[in-house]
Design an enzyme around this catalytic site. Structure first.
Site, PDB file in Angstrom:
ATOM      1  N   ALA A  57       0.777  -1.242   0.000  1.00 48.46           N
ATOM      2  CA  ALA A  57       0.000   0.000   0.000  1.00 48.46           C
ATOM      3  C   ALA A  57       0.811   1.295   0.000  1.00 48.46           C
ATOM      4  CB  ALA A  57      -0.915   0.008   1.222  1.00 48.46           C
ATOM      5  N   PRO A  99       3.424   4.389  -0.618  1.00 53.34           N
ATOM      6  CA  PRO A  99       3.041   5.461   0.308  1.00 53.34           C
ATOM      7  C   PRO A  99       1.563   5.835   0.294  1.00 53.34           C
ATOM      8  CG  PRO A  99       4.064   6.405  -1.633  1.00 53.34           C
ATOM      9  CD  PRO A  99       4.126   4.917  -1.823  1.00 53.34           C
ATOM     10  N   LYS A 146      -3.071   4.745  -3.731  1.00 47.99           N
ATOM     11  CA  LYS A 146      -4.262   3.932  -4.030  1.00 47.99           C
ATOM     12  C   LYS A 146      -5.106   3.731  -2.784  1.00 47.99           C
ATOM     13  CE  LYS A 146      -1.626   2.137  -7.797  1.00 47.99           C
ATOM     14  NZ  LYS A 146      -0.419   2.916  -7.462  1.00 47.99           N
ATOM     15  N   CYS A 174       3.870  -0.633 -12.372  1.00 46.26           N
ATOM     16  CA  CYS A 174       4.241   0.543 -13.172  1.00 46.26           C
ATOM     17  C   CYS A 174       5.438   0.161 -14.044  1.00 46.26           C
ATOM     18  CB  CYS A 174       4.555   1.738 -12.276  1.00 46.26           C
ATOM     19  SG  CYS A 174       5.833   1.433 -11.041  1.00 46.26           S
TER      20      CYS A 174
HETATM   21  N1  SAM Z   1       0.420   1.151  -3.846  1.00 43.08           N
HETATM   22  C1  SAM Z   1       1.404   2.158  -3.508  1.00 43.08           C
HETATM   23  C2  SAM Z   1       0.840   3.509  -3.875  1.00 43.08           C
HETATM   24  O1  SAM Z   1      -0.045   3.609  -4.714  1.00 43.08           O
HETATM   25  O2  SAM Z   1       1.287   4.503  -3.288  1.00 43.08           O
HETATM   26  C3  SAM Z   1       2.756   1.869  -4.149  1.00 43.08           C
HETATM   27  C4  SAM Z   1       3.273   0.488  -3.835  1.00 43.08           C
HETATM   28  S1  SAM Z   1       4.901   0.160  -4.374  1.00 43.08           S
HETATM   29  C5  SAM Z   1       4.705  -0.097  -6.071  1.00 43.08           C
HETATM   30  C6  SAM Z   1       5.178  -1.448  -3.785  1.00 43.08           C
HETATM   31  C7  SAM Z   1       5.161  -1.578  -2.271  1.00 43.08           C
HETATM   32  O3  SAM Z   1       5.229  -2.980  -1.962  1.00 43.08           O
HETATM   33  C8  SAM Z   1       6.330  -0.967  -1.518  1.00 43.08           C
HETATM   34  O4  SAM Z   1       5.855   0.001  -0.625  1.00 43.08           O
HETATM   35  C9  SAM Z   1       6.992  -2.137  -0.770  1.00 43.08           C
HETATM   36  O5  SAM Z   1       7.415  -1.782   0.534  1.00 43.08           O
HETATM   37  C10 SAM Z   1       5.848  -3.123  -0.718  1.00 43.08           C
HETATM   38  N2  SAM Z   1       6.244  -4.552  -0.597  1.00 43.08           N
HETATM   39  C11 SAM Z   1       7.203  -5.201  -1.284  1.00 43.08           C
HETATM   40  N3  SAM Z   1       7.230  -6.490  -0.945  1.00 43.08           N
HETATM   41  C12 SAM Z   1       6.262  -6.689  -0.002  1.00 43.08           C
HETATM   42  C13 SAM Z   1       5.802  -7.811   0.749  1.00 43.08           C
HETATM   43  N4  SAM Z   1       6.352  -9.008   0.594  1.00 43.08           N
HETATM   44  N5  SAM Z   1       4.792  -7.631   1.620  1.00 43.08           N
HETATM   45  C14 SAM Z   1       4.233  -6.399   1.786  1.00 43.08           C
HETATM   46  N6  SAM Z   1       4.631  -5.297   1.107  1.00 43.08           N
HETATM   47  C15 SAM Z   1       5.632  -5.439   0.219  1.00 43.08           C
END
Ligand code: SAM
Length: 414
Positions: free
Chosen positions: A233, A235, A238, A348
């Site tokens: 989620a 920063p 969404k 993205c």
């Molecule tokens: N949805 C966010 C937004 O719209 O602002 C952006 C998300 S970013 C593309 C991907 C996120 O996945 C990062 O914040 C990262 O810390 C998190 N992440 C990566 N691997 C993860 C895991 N195994 N479990 C939970 N979160 C994870």
């Protein structure tokens, strides 16, 4: 170009540190800038970031210019090459006068390399460096995107990287008299917006910055889904969309520091969500969700307009590693969806391995899920024949373009 209040040498030294961190240590430009500009006044920090960003946007062309003047090949990571790149980017991209380009480049190198930089730079500055062609992308990226999407899309990406993208705002509620163009509900697009925190409505939390492409996945969540898990989620772009649309949102991320930013965003916009710090692959929910949104970590190659360094970081090995991570996360997320519920996947990325291929492989592993064809979310954005949304360079180009993106809604048929 940001105004500077010194002779500019500190800004150039910081730009050199950033370029080094990005190209030799694979850091993001934002992260590198945080360290490199810590001690600088804002105007110098802004100039350093502008120089490093412009250098990365034009790196392929800058290197071609440099190589043409070299009698002996200059290694890719040689300091002299880094300094020449920065100097030429200022001349070509920022319109810095020749004397300032030379005067600020030379102190960055010493002895032999300084003589080399002086010679090559003086020689180059005598020639006509202007070009009608859009910047080249790294050869490997052009070849990859030519093959995946066709040459016209690569050309559109080259045009896109040559311009500053517009600023997209997502609104909590449909704005009535806010400036800018509207390309979709609850959206405004601004050109040359200036400082974001000075725009009307920032303090009151009426909107947040979010590329229109990045707002599409949350638009695919059915309006009647009550409990929604935003599974990666932070920063929180969404999460805020989902909360503003009236869903009861659980926002999960494994990065505590990024969740702090999410909390600050929710506070500013006065929106609500339950926050959970956890690894999605290890966490188990108390009850299944009506919908899960998985905005998975990825190569981020679709964000090259604002983050040109992704073109260098998104190498085939990284893309393959991210695809494996995405498969694990998809499998975990699928187990949290109620029968009849939805799983919306998003990246993205402009790499089919992280988008189309990830979904095809998922459907082989989980035959109880099927694609729910997406509606057209905005004029000019049409779903593919498979039913997903693939956003490519060139789409809505006249209106300022979009980040490269992939999103797809899957339904758990029970
Ligand atoms: N949805 C966010 C937004 O719209 O602002 C952006 C998300 S970013 C593309 C991907 C996120 O996945 C990062 O914040 C990262 O810390 C998190 N992440 C990566 N691997 C993860 C895991 N195994 N479990 C939970 N979160 C994870």
């Amino acid at each position: 170009m940001p105004r500077q209040d010194s002779d500019g040498s500190a800004a150039r030294a910081a730009a050199l540190r950033m370029l080094d961190a990005v190209l030799r240590r694979d850091e993001t430009l934002d992260h590198a800038a945080g360290f490199a500009t810590r001690q600088l006044p804002p105007a110098d920090a802004g100039l350093a970031l502008a120089i490093a960003g412009e250098t990365l946007r034009r790196l392929t062309d800058l290197d071609a210019l440099i190589d043409r003047k070299m009698r002996q090949p200059l290694p890719g990571d040689a300091k002299a090459r880094m300094v020449l790149r920065l100097a030429l980017a200022q001349k070509i991209g920022l319109g810095t006068p020749d004397h300032a380009v030379v005067a600020t480049a030379l102190p960055l190198v010493e002895s032999g390399p300084r003589r080399l930089v002086h010679g090559v730079l003086s020689n180059l500055l005598k020639s006509d460096l202007s070009s009608d062609e859009p910047p080249r992308l790294p050869a490997a990226v052009e070849a990859r995107w030519d093959e995946a999407w066709g040459h016209d899309v690569t050309l559109a990406a080259r045009r896109a990287i040559g311009h500053r993208p517009p600023l997209d705002l997502s609104f909590k509620a449909q704005p009535e008299d806010y400036k800018g163009a509207t390309l979709a509900p609850r959206h405004r697009r601004l050109e040359d917006a200036g400082r974001v925190d000075h725009l009307p409505g920032f303090v009151d939390g009426e909107w947040w910055v979010q590329d229109l492409a990045a707002s599409l996945p949350a638009r695919l969540i059915p309006a009647d889904a009550e409990r929604v898990l935003d599974a990666c989620a932070a920063p929180g772009g969404k999460t805020m969309q989902l909360a503003a649309a009236g869903h009861q949102v659980t926002a999960l991320d494994r990065a505590e520091s990024r969740l702090k930013r999410l909390r600050a965003n929710l506070n500013r916009t006065r929106l609500e969500a339950e926050l959970i710090t956890a690894n999605l692959n290890e966490w188990r929910p108390d009850a299944l969700y009506d919908a899960v949104l998985l905005d998975a970590p990825c190569s981020a190659s679709g964000t090259f307009r604002r983050h040109p360094e992704v073109l260098y970081r998104a190498r085939p090995r990284i893309i393959a590693e991210m695809a494996a991570v995405q498969a694990d996360l998809l499998d975990s997320a699928a187990l949290m969806v109620k029968p009849g519920g939805s799983l919306v996947y998003a990246v993205c990325s402009l790499e089919p391995q992280e988008g189309e291929d990830a979904i095809r492989a998922f459907l082989d592993r989980f035959p109880r899920f099927s694609i729910a064809p997406a509606p057209s979310p905005a004029p000019g954005i049409e779903p593919s024949k498979e039913g997903w949304l693939r956003i490519l360079p060139g789409m809505l180009e006249k209106q300022g373009g979009l980040d490269g993106f992939f999103t797809c809604r899957l339904v758990h048929e029970g």
